[in-house]
Structures are given as C-alpha cells and as structure tokens.
Design a protein around this motif. Structure first.
Motif, PDB file in Angstrom:
ATOM      1  N   LYS A  17      -5.317   3.006   6.748  1.00  0.00           N
ATOM      2  CA  LYS A  17      -5.419   1.744   6.015  1.00  0.00           C
ATOM      3  C   LYS A  17      -5.209   0.548   6.937  1.00  0.00           C
ATOM      4  O   LYS A  17      -5.918  -0.458   6.833  1.00  0.00           O
ATOM      5  N   ASN A  38      -7.960  -2.327   7.611  1.00  0.00           N
ATOM      6  CA  ASN A  38      -7.615  -3.716   7.333  1.00  0.00           C
ATOM      7  C   ASN A  38      -7.794  -4.588   8.558  1.00  0.00           C
ATOM      8  O   ASN A  38      -8.223  -5.752   8.458  1.00  0.00           O
ATOM      9  N   ASP A  54       0.830  -1.209   0.000  1.00  0.00           N
ATOM     10  CA  ASP A  54       0.000   0.000   0.000  1.00  0.00           C
ATOM     11  C   ASP A  54       0.863   1.257   0.000  1.00  0.00           C
ATOM     12  O   ASP A  54       0.546   2.244  -0.687  1.00  0.00           O
TER      13      ASP A  54
END
Length: 251
Positions: free
Chosen positions: A201, A205, A167
């Motif tokens: 993120k 997740n 990412d």
C-alpha cells in the motif's frame, strides 16, 4: 487513537504561542546542559519542570506514560548493567540461578547519573514537541539551515504516517472480525499479512502521490511557514531562563 498521533495535544497557552525558533534554540541549549551535567540533580530538576509544563498544557498522563515507557526501560537496563558489571566498590551480593552477582556502589552511581540524563532529556524533548506543531518545528529547522532534503522527507513521512495508520486499522479490523488473531501462530500469520499489505500500500501510494504532485506543479521544493521577526520579550525571557539554568548547572 488518530488524535493521539496527530501532533498538538497541548492547550493554547503562553508556551504554545512562543516563537518555535526560540523554543528550539532554548531546548537545544538546555539539552546540552542536561547531557553534560556532572550530577544527577540538574537533569532531574529539568525533567521535573518539563513534566510539570506538560501537565499544565493539558497532556494526559496516559500519553506521557506511553512516551516515557521506552526511555525508562532503557534507563533501568543501564542502571542494572552498571550496578552488576561496572565498579570496584561492593555494595551487596546475591545468587541467581547458580551465579554470584555483586552490586557495586560506584557502578550504581554511574547508572543513576546516566538514567537521570535520559529522563531529563526525554522530558525536555517532550515538552518542546507537545508545545510546537510539527510543521512549525520543521520551519524552525529550515531557519537553522538544516538540509532541505531532510526537511522534505520528514514532512512527507509525518503526513503519510497517518494514512498508513488508517489503512492498518482497516486491515486489522477485517482480520480480527475473521478470527485472524485466534491463537499464537494464527496471530503471527495475520500480522505478517498485515505488514506485507502495508508495504504494498505504501509503494502504491507513493507512486500515486508523486504523479499527483508533479501534475500540480511540484518542483522539489515545499513551501514552509514564513517566520515573523523575533519579539524582544520572548528572546529576553528565554535568555534569562537559560542563564538561570546555566548557574544551576555549574553548581
């Protein structure tokens, strides 16, 4: 870059096929000898053998340099601090920015001893790490009765470190294409944005992964590798190596 992060870089050989429990116990025994060594020759000897084994396993010099960069920096700083601020036997003196700095012989000896221990210990840990996949190392720690919570957190962190790294590469490439790192201030601003995006993120997740694992029957326990019985040849060979190193350690 993903490959360089993703564990085993070692080619298949005798050391990589060795039981991870034997490698772990042998490594801990040698590590204790290196740390408790009263001289610098033994840590350097262990470090030289470990580096040789790393090269024999096909580890690239660039990767070794990256692994050793931070420990070597710490070792150099310790040597300098011991040289100029510890000791009673003057070796040399110099003037720097109006200050008189005196180097001490006994401080230099102490600094080199600590630096030798650092180098030997880091090289030893490196060869065990390169020769042992992370999952097998965690299974060996489980066999040694390391708390299960630590094992599970380590496995999750190791697994999703690569997801976050991918990412980060995507966000960094997008920022760079938009001239996000042109100039010092702009680079810092873009780096801050990248860091914040990764934190968000990671949080998202974690929620998605928790939900997915619970739906698949996760009860808080991760299945790990089952160990085969010890091989007599591996245990005997490891004991011989440890005893030989113990004799050198006493010299």
């Amino acid at each position: 870059m993903r490959h360089s992060l993703h564990q085993s870089h070692a080619e298949d050989n005798l050391l990589t096929r060795l039981d991870p429990r034997v490698k772990l116990l042998s490594g801990v025994a040698l590590l204790m000898m290196v740390i408790s060594s009263r001289g610098m020759l033994f840590p350097l000897f262990v470090g030289g053998i470990s580096l040789t084994l790393c090269l024999a396993m096909g580890i690239r010099l660039r990767l070794l340099a990256v692994r050793f960069a931070e420990p070597l920096f710490i070792a150099v700083m310790i040597v300098l601090l011991k040289l100029f601020f510890v000791g009673h036997e003057p070796l040399f003196s110099l003037q720097l920015a109006g200050f008189d700095l005196v180097g001490h012989r006994d401080g230099l000896r102490e600094g080199l001893l600590i630096a030798g221990r650092i180098g030997g210990a880091v090289a030893l840990v490196a060869v065990v790490g390169f020769a042992t996949p992370f999952t097998e190392l965690m299974a060996a720690l489980t066999w040694l009765r390391v708390p299960q919570g630590f094992i599970e957190v380590s496995l999750f962190a190791w697994r999703y470190l690569f997801v976050l790294f991918d990412d980060a590469q995507v966000v960094y490439a997008a920022q760079k294409n938009r001239l996000g790192y042109v100039g010092y201030r702009q680079g810092l601003r873009s780096f801050g944005t990248l860091t914040g995006a990764l934190v968000i993120k990671a949080f998202d997740n974690s929620q998605q992964i928790t939900t997915a694992m619970v739906q698949r029957g996760y009860d808080g326990k991760l299945p790990l590798l089952k160990h085969k019985p010890f091989r007599t040849s591996e245990v005997t060979g490891s004991l011989v190596v440890i005893m030989a190193m113990a004799l050198l350690w006493k010299l």
